[in-house]
Design an enzyme around this catalytic site. Structure first.
Site, short mmCIF file in Angstrom:
data_model
loop_
_atom_site.label_atom_id
_atom_site.label_comp_id
_atom_site.label_asym_id
_atom_site.label_seq_id
_atom_site.Cartn_x
_atom_site.Cartn_y
_atom_site.Cartn_z
N CYS A 76 37.83 34.08 41.45
CA CYS A 76 37.30 33.37 42.61
C CYS A 76 37.24 31.87 42.32
CB CYS A 76 35.95 33.94 43.03
SG CYS A 76 35.42 33.39 44.69
N HIS A 176 37.46 39.50 44.03
CA HIS A 176 36.47 39.87 43.02
C HIS A 176 36.80 41.26 42.47
CE1 HIS A 176 33.60 36.55 43.56
NE2 HIS A 176 34.02 36.57 44.82
N GLU A 178 35.43 42.82 40.13
CA GLU A 178 34.20 43.55 39.81
C GLU A 178 33.54 44.16 41.04
OE1 GLU A 178 32.76 39.52 41.02
OE2 GLU A 178 34.52 40.35 40.02
#
Length: 199
Positions: A76, A176, A178
């Site tokens: 990001c 992202h 995650e």
């Protein structure tokens, strides 16, 4: 051991949690020696470019990060700071990968937030076992324009932008991983394998 670069940006906790779930040894640090000695470096972030670069300068990391030779993953804002010019706060980035980062224009809503897919342009170990058009989770108001030779995938939001970039040992993902379910977990596992880790 994986070093997560701590530069007072958001989203570090969620990346740390993702690595913990994968059972990988990691540390969150701004210590230049620890970062240099790590098997791999993750450079996450949410926040403003100017504030982030100021923190990197304060911690002596602006000159260190571009010189790293181990696998490096920007996420990001971390990916955006890898290029040379950022429109947000009119700041210079790290210049690791040629390109610029500009704000979405004439597109509503901004930020680009939610699930969108990857149009894979080049094979890479980072994208191993990732199918074309796989979905990832995005939250950003600025996007990277990078030369084709450094663009592994693009994503369409009122026009195509670089969503995964790479040069040598440096990788960047605008989404992202995650927060991107199986696709994101696969990308993190691929990165960890590049680092010699076994998640």
């Amino acid at each position: 051991m994986i070093a997560i670069v701590d530069y007072e940006a958001g989203n570090i906790g969620s990346v740390a949690n993702a690595l913990a779930r994968l059972g990988v040894e990691f540390t969150v640090t701004s210590d230049t020696k620890v970062i240099k000695d790590a098997d791999g470096v993750i450079f996450p972030g949410q926040g403003r470019a100017g504030t982030a670069m100021a923190s990197l300068r304060k911690n002596g990391l602006v000159g260190v990060l571009p010189e790293l030779t181990q696998p490096f993953l920007g996420i990001c804002l971390g990916m955006q700071l890898m290029v040379g010019e950022l429109e947000e706060d009119n700041v210079r980035g790290l210049g690791i990968i040629p390109g610029s980062c500009i704000r979405f224009r004439e597109i509503k809503p901004v930020p680009h937030m939610g699930w969108n897919n990857l149009h894979i342009k080049k094979k890479s170990q980072l994208l191993e076992n990732i199918q074309d058009d796989s979905y990832m989770y995005f939250v950003h108001s600025y996007f990277v324009e990078a030369p084709e030779e450094f663009t592994l995938s693009t994503t369409d939001y009122g026009g195509e932008f670089a969503s995964v970039i790479a040069k040598d040992n440096f990788f960047g993902v605008q989404a992202h991983p995650e927060k991107s379910a199986k696709t994101g977990e696969t990308i993190l596992k691929n990165f960890l394998k590049l680092c010699g880790e076994k998640p």
